[in-house]
Scaffold this motif. Structure first.
Motif, mmCIF file in Angstrom:
data_model
loop_
_atom_site.group_PDB
_atom_site.id
_atom_site.type_symbol
_atom_site.label_atom_id
_atom_site.label_comp_id
_atom_site.label_asym_id
_atom_site.label_seq_id
_atom_site.Cartn_x
_atom_site.Cartn_y
_atom_site.Cartn_z
ATOM 1 N N GLU C 14 -12.602 -27.138 21.948
ATOM 2 C CA GLU C 14 -12.526 -28.353 22.758
ATOM 3 C C GLU C 14 -13.621 -29.312 22.275
ATOM 4 O OE1 GLU C 14 -13.116 -29.321 27.324
ATOM 5 O OE2 GLU C 14 -11.801 -27.617 26.877
ATOM 6 N N THR C 15 -13.229 -30.284 21.465
ATOM 7 C CA THR C 15 -14.264 -31.249 21.012
ATOM 8 C C THR C 15 -14.058 -32.533 21.797
ATOM 9 O OG1 THR C 15 -12.676 -32.027 19.421
ATOM 10 C CG2 THR C 15 -14.238 -30.360 18.651
ATOM 11 N N GLN C 16 -15.148 -33.260 21.990
ATOM 12 C CA GLN C 16 -14.923 -34.509 22.743
ATOM 13 C C GLN C 16 -14.723 -35.622 21.724
ATOM 14 O OE1 GLN C 16 -18.472 -34.132 21.829
ATOM 15 N NE2 GLN C 16 -19.439 -35.158 23.570
ATOM 16 N N THR C 17 -14.059 -36.681 22.160
ATOM 17 C CA THR C 17 -13.742 -37.737 21.172
ATOM 18 C C THR C 17 -15.017 -38.554 20.902
ATOM 19 O OG1 THR C 17 -13.240 -39.182 22.982
ATOM 20 C CG2 THR C 17 -11.391 -37.968 22.030
ATOM 21 N N ILE C 18 -15.152 -38.994 19.672
ATOM 22 C CA ILE C 18 -16.315 -39.844 19.294
ATOM 23 C C ILE C 18 -15.793 -41.251 19.118
ATOM 24 C CG2 ILE C 18 -18.280 -39.963 17.725
ATOM 25 C CD1 ILE C 18 -17.178 -37.425 16.352
ATOM 26 N N GLU C 19 -16.573 -42.213 19.589
ATOM 27 C CA GLU C 19 -16.168 -43.619 19.371
ATOM 28 C C GLU C 19 -16.966 -44.130 18.167
ATOM 29 O OE1 GLU C 19 -14.925 -46.019 22.191
ATOM 30 O OE2 GLU C 19 -15.610 -47.912 21.347
#
Lengths: 349, 388, 380, 103, 169
Positions: C14-19
């Motif tokens: 589960e990776t979080q999205t990077i902006e």
């Protein structure tokens, strides 16, 4: 599709061919295209243009430019700034005293060359004009701009030959007609006597530089030059040329009090504005006397191409002392036709 | 090192016992530290000139006669550049990463033989030692990316580690094939195994079918290992600016470059040793100057490998990350496992010519099948119609 | 917040999205252009193009200057193809003012524009390969050919890129025989370069793998988003203004308009190669029957050139798509009352997000390269 | 080399003790795994030491070392997979939190 | 040659200590790598080259990278994990019994006279070929068992991960 790597190896064959090609390309610039710039400069074709310069025939003071300011108004980025030369009595000479081109603003579009009626400004092809200073070094003043006609023939032979032929033909036509000009044109100038424009009310207002603005003298000078040269179309209060002259450090040029032309009557000439079209000007003078109508037909640039200012030329025609109706160069055919029409109407022609 | 030791032992009979040993150790170390960084310096110059020529231009020719002093100029420039460390970077790891990048590449040279008997360290686990060391370079990439605390370099680090780890496997397996054929891990024995019946060239492994496949696999693995095109994903300018060494400047950046290039040269050296018969070539048996000729052959082959690398770099575009992984696991791995089986078959087939034919057939067939399976997915011929 | 498609369910990790914002200072955005991308690992889940960094107020400036003075500014719109920009403005003004252009001028305009088209297409492919990571080799081959064409433009109009060559009613400088010979020589050598270019690129497996099925633009979306130029034709939209309007003398030349079916990055690349071959055909025909005669309509005045009140829209098939000018002149006539320019790059850019969603970061860069934008034209 | 075998045994002992201390005191599961790695390495060091001092009679020492190393590698792989699975479930790698036996 | 032993074991013990006591996880792994290098140097000293190379290959090449990946995945990717308290509540009990074991081992070694007197072996290193023969020679059974174990471990790791996905959906 052949085996997996076929496309890749074809690609490598192409790069190999180019790699080897550079060693056998003896100067045909087919495979080895580099010009080693400082040592060998690429040859410039004849038409190539870099920045404008002013042409003079023979001695530098016999320059063709008559400071009619047509190029200043037509220049898209407004990078030319001309101040008319006046003798001690304030009578306009047909020569620019100040002719600045800000080559950091100029985009080398050659429109000034096309619109100049006197073939006075041409495009150079010297592109090595980089300087260290950002303000004054990039403004080319009159002495830097002046170059001889021989230089012009040397860099652009065919174009120069055509221009010289055209000028010679015009001179002969002028000499054949033998119409003397009231303004004593300097004999050395073969070209038609150029109008000496009095800087009329500036087409566009200028921004004033408040006294307390935190500029050094040098920056203030540059800003004034820039602002007056750049026709920033804001309605602001016009800085009269005198004030501009002061800030640019020249000797203040007295406003021409005793100009031959009559002073504008109290009501002023509403039509005396080059921005108006011919039809609008004609509506304004529908009921006016012949002289006013004639004056409205002019191009309103007071460019002295006809030897007078607009008012003077109109009075001269009305008085009959001036018979040639095609002297108003900025007005070109349109003004000439209108003048004939008016004269026919008045029954004088 | 041993041969030098025997040579020197005689002269230093009287002196204390450890002196000849110290010299015997010092000579190869000085050789590695002296010659290979010089080769690195001039590889960068040759690369820029070759890429220039490929693109119809000159390449550096302002510093020195043909740009000869260009590497010196680059080195000096990088030395004098200000060394910027990002504010919230992990200072210690940020400093350590370039150092760890250089150490394995230099160690790799320890097992590369230059001339008969002349190898810095004659380990009998030569090739295994080389692979063990080259895995350490993964750590340098990771630490560099992780320590500079910026998104792009983190992406670059993740990509780099994934790429190096997944190309490690086919490379090692390709080397296993050679080790099976040569019967020993030590590089000197591998080169000896490639001389067959006095003819120095016929014996090279690259002329065997499985040797050629091994060579191609190993070369691809080496390119991926040192992140050279078409696998230079970690520092793909167009996507993530400079990958893990975005936040490095000045001499640390130069160290990273040194590490990368030295790894590329070392891998080229190992490829030459294993497949192109290290220092073998006509004329190495001439009594006195044989050694020098052998060294000449080795460096010539090394140069050819580096030029091949540069040539490919000037031509091919870059592969995308997921295609890169797919290519490694779906094409290279099966080929290398099959290659090992084929070497076994080769070993036990008596008549070598028949063996040559059979192995070539098997490997060719396998390549065509694999090409069909992996490429069929997305590459199809396109037809274009014209409007009426 | 940027409209995001649901992050791809990886389940495993589960990776979080990077902006991440790609640009404006980025090596592969073809100028000052920013894309705010939301990344889930490598895949793009949201993308918002941000423009306006190169806005120079061209349309407002034009309203304050005479008609003639706007022509040099059109060179700066799409600074890669100054000739077709000039032609677009001149075409609109001639349509508005009803000026008749002599034959020779029409032919010279076609020759010069087709040369600009092959110049633009070859360099666009070069830039796209640069984004693909080919270290500039294809780009420098394209530039080598472009230099020859620019030398011709310099001897013709005086400047390499900012030609300011066309005037209302024709062209500013006539094409002497030497220049016609120079043009013929360029056109004769170009097919050989094209074959070399195709051999280097067209069936290069890495290129095929990277470009096929990437950044697909469906035909309906292309039509709805009013995409024009090679990008639309790659998706199968049969729309080429040279065939639709038959402006200038294009009606007299026979050439074909290539169309793709899938509309991905590879199609856009190959369509440009085929269009270059068609342009060579047009150039051969135009150079063969270039008539003699006046190169500019004599009755058109340079100074205080006025246009009767009215409005008009003229358009040209620029290398990047349909470049049009909508001009309104009031009774003053010397300066346009309203001057609007319809740039193809700006409108082609609107579909960038639809093409990029779901692709990797590496693909976003190539898709932008295949759209072929020039920021001068996007921001005006 | 005049190093007696004893020194190696003491060295291995010390490393084993450090590993044990780490495993018992630290809270982070990954550090516990690292500590277990330390203990493994201590044991393998002993194996090789004994093989060396028995004048290479038989290769048993080395063989067992290789087997032990591969077991250790496999074990750490499984351990880390477990840690990741637990982390995804409990959202923390703190050894104390992982108390409940429920799946 | 003695000081070689002492320096390397000094590095090894330092690495081990740091690996366990540092606060920042990544620094822990780096010191663990230093420890592995120390152990590999010991193997080379003890003439076990093959084991030294295998140690570097497996531990530094794979296990260290594995642990780094594990650290990456169990914390948010960009941010640094907050400083939880490092040591469990009853840390002193753990270190006490560790000290006890160390004392016990060193006492046992010192008591046994045999360990003291065994002198080091000859110079020659064992050839890798013999190890290879050993694998397929009299150690064939453990070799095959190892193969089975490794595949089982591989499948196990994947199952744990996949199982998570199955009940997630």
């Amino acid at each position: 599709m052949g085996f997996l790597g076929k496309g890749l190896f074809q690609g490598m064959a192409v790069t190999a061919r180019n790699f080897v090609g550079t060693y056998f390309d003896r100067g045909t610039r087919e495979k080895l295209v580099t010009y080693q710039y400082p040592e060998e400069k690429p040859p410039l074709p004849e038409n190539s243009r870099s920045f404008p310069f002013l042409v003079y025939d023979g001695t530098p003071d016999a320059m063709r430019c008559v400071a009619c300011k047509i190029c200043e108004t037509e220049c898209p980025p407004q990078c030319i700034y001309i101040v008319m030369d006046r003798d001690e009595k304030g009578k306009p000479q047909q020569r620019p005293k100040v002719f600045d081109i800000d080559i950091s603003v100029c985009m080398q579009c050659q429109i000034c060359v096309e619109v100049c009626p006197f073939e006075a400004i041409k495009m150079d092809n010297d592109y090595e004009k980089s300087q260290y200073g950002r303000f004054d070094d990039l403004i080319e003043h009159l002495p830097d701009l002046l170059k001889s006609n021989e230089y012009y023939n040397e860099i652009k032979p065919t174009e120069a030959k055509a221009v010289d032929a055209k000028l010679k033909a015009e001179a002969e036509k002028k000499a054949k007609k033998g119409t003397s000009k009231p303004a004593a044109a300097a004999p050395a100038k073969p070209a038609a006597p150029a109008p000496a424009p009095k800087p009329a009310t500036a087409p566009a207002g200028k921004i004033t530089i408040p006294e307390d603005a935190p500029f050094t003298a040098e920056q203030r000078a540059w800003l004034a030059g820039f602002l007056s040269a750049g026709g920033v179309a804001t309605s602001g209060t016009g800085v009269s040329p005198v004030a501009v002259a002061e800030t640019t450090g020249e000797t203040p040029v007295p406003l021409p009090e005793a100009t031959p032309a009559a002073e504008a009557p109290a009501g002023g000439w509403p039509w005396h504005d080059p921005g108006l079209g011919m039809s609008q000007r004609m509506d304004l003078v529908k009921a006016a006397p012949l002289a006013d109508k004639l004056m409205a037909a002019m191009a309103q640039t007071d460019c002295h191409a006809c030897g007078y200012d607009c008012r003077g030329y109109a009075d001269a025609i009305a008085a009959g002392s001036e018979t040639d109706l095609s002297l108003c160069l900025p007005g070109e055919a349109e003004t000439a036709k209108k003048l004939e029409e008016l004269m026919k109407e008045a029954g004088k022609l | 090192m041993e041969t030098i030791y025997q040579l020197i032992a005689g002269w230093f009979a009287g002196k204390p016992e450890w002196l000849p040993l110290a010299i015997a150790i010092a000579v190869p170390i000085l050789f590695i530290v002296g010659v290979y960084p010089a080769i690195f310096a001039y590889t960068t110059l040759v690369e820029r000139k070759a890429l220039g020529r490929v693109q119809n231009r000159y390449g550096p020719n302002r510093v020195g006669r043909w740009g000869i002093l260009q590497p010196l100029a680059d080195g000096l420039k990088l030395l004098t550049k200000e060394d910027i460390v990002p504010r919230d970077a992990d200072k210690f790891t940020h400093f350590l990463a370039p150092v760890i990048a250089v150490i394995p590449s230099v160690l790799l040279f320890a097992i590369v033989p230059i001339a008969p008997g002349l190898v810095p360290v004659n380990l009998n686990i030569g090739i295994l030692f080389a692979f063990a060391i080259s895995t350490a370079s993964v750590l340098a990439l990771f630490m560099g990316g992780w320590a500079s605390r910026n998104k792009f370099s983190l992406l670059g680090a993740m990509r780099a580690v994934a790429q190096v780890v997944s190309y490690e496997v086919p490379m090692v397996l390709a080397a296993v094939a050679v080790v099976m054929a040569a019967g020993s891990l030590s590089t000197l024995d591998i080169v000896k195994a490639q001389t067959r019946g006095g003819l120095e060239i016929a014996g090279w492994f690259v002329f065997q079918p499985w040797g050629f496949v091994g060579f191609v696999l190993f070369a691809i693995g080496a390119m991926a290992e040192s992140a050279r095109t078409p696998f230079d994903i970690p520092e793909a300018e167009s996507e993530i600016i400079a990958g893990y060494h975005t936040e490095y400047s000045g001499f640390k950046f130069a160290l990273f470059q040194l590490g990368e290039y030295l790894a590329a040269i070392a891998m080229a050296g190992i490829t030459v040793t294993m497949f192109l018969g290290g220092y073998l070539g006509p004329g190495i048996h001439i009594p006195y100057i044989g050694g020098f000729i052998a060294a000449f052959w080795f460096f010539l082959k090394l140069g050819c490998m580096i030029l091949l690398n540069i040539w490919i770099r000037g031509t091919w575009p870059r592969v995308r990350v997921d295609q890169l992984m797919g290519f490694a696991w779906k094409v290279l791995l099966p080929m290398s496992i099959l290659n090992i089986a084929v070497v076994g078959l080769w070993h036990f087939m008596g008549n070598k010519v028949l063996a040559w034919g059979v192995t070539a057939a098997i490997l060719g067939l396998a390549f065509v099948i694999l090409a069909k399976i992996s490429a069929a997915g997305n590459i199809e011929k396109r037809t274009y119609r014209y409007a009426n | 917040m940027i409209q995001q498609i649901s992050p791809i369910p990886t389940g495993m990790i589960e990776t979080q999205t990077i902006e991440v914002s790609i640009g404006p200072q980025h090596p592969s955005t073809h100028g000052v252009f920013r894309m705010d991308a939301v990344l889930d690992g490598e895949t793009v889940v949201g993308l918002k193009p941000v423009m306006g960094y190169l806005h120079r107020n061209h349309e407002q400036l034009a309203e304050r200057m005479t008609w003639l003075a706007s022509i040099p500014y059109t060179d700066r719109l799409d600074y890669f193809n100054s000739m077709t920009n000039n032609w677009a403005l001149c075409l609109s003004v001639e349509k508005l003012a009803g000026i008749k252009v002599p034959e020779r001028a029409e032919y010279i305009r076609v020759i010069v524009s087709e040369l600009t088209r092959i110049l633009n297409h070859s360099c666009v492919i070069g830039f796209m390969l640069q984004d693909l990571g080919a270290w500039g080799t294809p780009l420098l081959y394209a530039f080598r050919e472009r230099e020859k064409i620019l030398d011709l433009f310099e001897s013709l109009s005086g400047a390499r890129m900012m030609c300011n060559y066309m005037r209302f009613g024709g062209v500013r400088v006539d094409m002497t025989d030497a220049m016609v010979a120079q043009a013929k020589d360029i056109v004769a050598k170009f097919p050989r370069f094209l074959d070399e270019f195709e051999q280097l690129l067209s069936n290069n497996e890495v290129l095929l793998a990277r470009c096929q099925k990437v950044g697909i633009l469906p035909k309906e979306l292309a039509i709805n988003a009013s995409i024009s130029g090679p990008m639309a034709r790659a998706s199968g939209v049969d729309y080429d203004i040279r065939k639709v309007d038959k402006y200038g003398v294009y009606g007299r030349f026979d050439f074909r308009v290539p169309l793709g079916e899938v509309g991905d990055v590879y199609d856009r690349y190959y369509i440009r190669v085929l269009e270059m071959r068609e342009s060579i055909k047009i150039l051969n025909q135009a150079l063969r029957d270039l008539p003699a005669g006046a190169f500019v309509a004599p009755e058109v005045k340079l100074r205080n050139f006025k246009i009767p009140p009215g409005d008009g829209y003229g358009r040209v098939e620029a290398p990047k798509g349909e470049l049009g000018f909508y001009l309104v002149s009031d009774e003053g006539g010397k300066m346009p009352y309203r001057y609007h320019c319809r740039p193809p790059s700006f409108i082609n850019l609107t579909t960038l997000e639809d093409m990029c969603l779901g692709h990797k970061v590496a693909d976003v860069v190539i898709i932008l390269g295949s759209v072929d934008i020039v920021l001068g034209e996007v921001d005006r | 080399m005049t190093i007696p075998l004893g020194h190696y045994l003491i060295l291995a002992g010390i490393i084993f003790a450090i590993g044990l201390a780490g495993a018992l005191t630290r809270k982070n599961a990954i550090i516990v795994l690292i500590a277990i790695e330390l203990m493994f390495n201590a044991a393998i060091l002993n194996l090789i030491a004994f093989w060396h001092y028995k004048q290479f009679a038989a290769l048993t020492g080395q063989m067992f070392a290789i087997f032990a190393i591969s077991i250790a590698a496999a074990e750490s792989a499984i351990g880390l997979a477990l840690v990741i699975a637990i982390y995804r479930h409990y959202k923390s790698v703190d050894v104390d939190d992982i108390k409940s036996l429920k799946g | 040659m003695d000081y070689a032993f002492w320096t390397i074991s000094g590095i090894t013990v330092l690495g081990a200590l740091l690996a366990v006591t540092l606060r920042n996880l990544v620094h822990c792994v780096l010191s663990l790598i230093l420890f592995f290098l120390g152990i590999a140097a010991h193997y080379f000293l003890l003439r076990a080259d093959f084991i030294g190379a295998v140690q570097i290959l497996i531990y530094i090449g794979a296990v260290a990278v594995l642990i780094l990946f594990a650290i990456m995945l169990t914390r948010n990717v960009t941010g640094e994990a907050g400083p939880q308290e490092v040591v469990g509540v009853k840390w002193w009990i753990g270190s006490l019994c560790a000290a006890l074991t160390a004392g016990l081992i060193s006492f046992a070694v010192r008591a046994d006279s045999v360990a003291e007197t065994l002198s080091p072996g000859p110079k020659a290193t064992v050839a890798v070929a013999d190890i290879g023969k050993g694998f397929v020679g009299n150690w064939i059974v453990p070799f095959e068992a190892m193969a089975v174990l490794l595949t089982a471990a591989l499948i196990g790791a994947v199952v744990i991960a996949l199982e998570e996905v199955r009940n997630r959906r």
